[in-house]
Design an enzyme around this catalytic site. Structure first.
Site, PDB file in Angstrom:
ATOM      1  N   HIS A  10     -27.225 -23.918  -5.523  1.00 59.50           N
ATOM      2  CA  HIS A  10     -26.126 -24.059  -4.560  1.00 59.50           C
ATOM      3  C   HIS A  10     -26.027 -25.499  -4.051  1.00 59.50           C
ATOM      4  O   HIS A  10     -26.560 -26.414  -4.658  1.00 59.50           O
ATOM      5  CB  HIS A  10     -26.288 -23.042  -3.431  1.00 59.50           C
ATOM      6  CG  HIS A  10     -26.432 -21.635  -3.935  1.00 59.50           C
ATOM      7  ND1 HIS A  10     -25.372 -20.895  -4.404  1.00 59.50           N
ATOM      8  CD2 HIS A  10     -27.540 -20.849  -4.095  1.00 59.50           C
ATOM      9  CE1 HIS A  10     -25.803 -19.707  -4.815  1.00 59.50           C
ATOM     10  NE2 HIS A  10     -27.121 -19.658  -4.651  1.00 59.50           N
ATOM     11  N   GLU A  25     -29.543 -20.900   2.323  1.00 60.87           N
ATOM     12  CA  GLU A  25     -30.339 -20.962   1.094  1.00 60.87           C
ATOM     13  C   GLU A  25     -30.350 -22.352   0.490  1.00 60.87           C
ATOM     14  O   GLU A  25     -31.390 -22.829   0.024  1.00 60.87           O
ATOM     15  CB  GLU A  25     -29.792 -19.957   0.077  1.00 60.87           C
ATOM     16  CG  GLU A  25     -30.548 -19.983  -1.247  1.00 60.87           C
ATOM     17  CD  GLU A  25     -29.885 -19.170  -2.342  1.00 60.87           C
ATOM     18  OE1 GLU A  25     -30.392 -19.214  -3.481  1.00 60.87           O
ATOM     19  OE2 GLU A  25     -28.858 -18.517  -2.061  1.00 60.87           O
ATOM     20  N   HIS A  83     -34.215 -20.668  -6.053  1.00 61.89           N
ATOM     21  CA  HIS A  83     -33.285 -19.893  -5.226  1.00 61.89           C
ATOM     22  C   HIS A  83     -34.025 -19.058  -4.185  1.00 61.89           C
ATOM     23  O   HIS A  83     -35.240 -18.855  -4.278  1.00 61.89           O
ATOM     24  CB  HIS A  83     -32.460 -18.945  -6.103  1.00 61.89           C
ATOM     25  CG  HIS A  83     -31.413 -19.635  -6.917  1.00 61.89           C
ATOM     26  ND1 HIS A  83     -30.082 -19.645  -6.578  1.00 61.89           N
ATOM     27  CD2 HIS A  83     -31.520 -20.348  -8.076  1.00 61.89           C
ATOM     28  CE1 HIS A  83     -29.405 -20.340  -7.484  1.00 61.89           C
ATOM     29  NE2 HIS A  83     -30.254 -20.773  -8.391  1.00 61.89           N
ATOM     30  N   GLU A 147     -36.552 -16.599  -7.662  1.00 64.88           N
ATOM     31  CA  GLU A 147     -36.092 -16.093  -6.365  1.00 64.88           C
ATOM     32  C   GLU A 147     -37.340 -15.972  -5.485  1.00 64.88           C
ATOM     33  O   GLU A 147     -38.110 -15.022  -5.581  1.00 64.88           O
ATOM     34  CB  GLU A 147     -35.420 -14.730  -6.518  1.00 64.88           C
ATOM     35  CG  GLU A 147     -34.167 -14.740  -7.385  1.00 64.88           C
ATOM     36  CD  GLU A 147     -32.920 -15.208  -6.650  1.00 64.88           C
ATOM     37  OE1 GLU A 147     -33.065 -15.751  -5.518  1.00 64.88           O
ATOM     38  OE2 GLU A 147     -31.814 -15.047  -7.180  1.00 64.88           O
TER      39      GLU A 147
END
Length: 246
Positions: A10, A25, A83, A147
């Site tokens: 992102h 995040e 992430h 993650e």
């Protein structure tokens, strides 16, 4: 040296998942990615897909393509995307790592990192999984997506925001990448030792805070570990106040 691309997921106007406490995040991803790059520097040349709160394209499609393209054009040895997970159910928790389906080396990379993350982070093991994520599909070299934890879970959001947790995560990912590459990564330097506090010094600091608050010079308590300049100013102000009252 090996060539490694670390991808902080992102960025720019895309915050990624946002926790119930407002933690974004994209910021966690960037902090962890930068630390991974630093830890790997003795054994690999590392490039980050972004080094600021920026996007690599004008939309989601071009942004994701740009991340994969960077690794492909540089002919990287591996690509790791960082992430924080998110879910509608705030109780969802744990760590999981993804690789592209039927990618043998991608799976090995994912397993190497995941096997380091699980014991170090101490969160629920959600396993190594397959996914058709664009950054994994478009990347020529072995690639995986990590993650770390669920930012949508209040408890794990607090962990993700914590610098010690970020450091632990970065060290685990860096060690896993080194394992995959067959590189010998030296242990990270221990944090600087903090000098023992002086109880007598802390007592007079607290006394100054208490007196300054009672005198109306400050409206709230202060941390005794704040800059010494704070204590100097407060001490002089109290002395002046005593002179005026005397």
């Amino acid at each position: 040296m090996f060539k490694v691309v670390i991808d902080p997921g992102h960025g720019g106007e895309d915050p990624g998942a946002v926790g119930p406490g407002g933690v974004q995040e994209k910021s966690v991803n960037l902090a962890v990615a930068k630390r991974i790059a630093s830890l790997l520097s003795p054994v690999a040349e590392v490039r980050l897909t972004r080094t600021e709160e920026e996007a690599l394209g004008t939309d989601d499609r071009s942004d994701l393509y740009g991340r994969a393209a960077l690794a492909n054009e540089w002919v990287a040895d591996c690509f790791v995307s960082i992430h924080c997970n998110g879910a509608a159910d705030p109780s969802a928790h744990g760590t999981e790592t993804y690789h592209y389906p039927d990618s043998g080396q991608g799976r090995e990379l994912a397993q190497a990192i995941h096997s380091r993350l699980i014991p170090d982070l101490g969160l629920t093991d959600r396993g190594v999984k397959q996914a058709n994520f664009k950054v994994l599909r478009q990347t020529d070299c072995p690639a995986c997506l990590v993650e770390l934890a669920f930012i949508s879970n209040p408890e794990e959001e607090r962990l993700l925001e914590n610098r010690d947790f970020q450091e632990t995560a970065a060290q685990a990912v860096a060690a896993g990448i080194a394992d995959f590459l067959g590189a010998c990564l030296q242990p990270a330097p221990a944090p600087e030792t903090v000098a023992p506090t002086n109880p007598e010094l802390d007592d007079w600091k607290l006394k100054i805070v208490r007196e300054a608050r009672e005198a109306g010079l400050i409206s709230q308590d202060h941390d005794p570990d704040e800059s010494g300049a704070v204590w100097f100013v407060l001490a002089i102000a109290l002395n002046l106040l005593k002179v005026v009252k005397g």
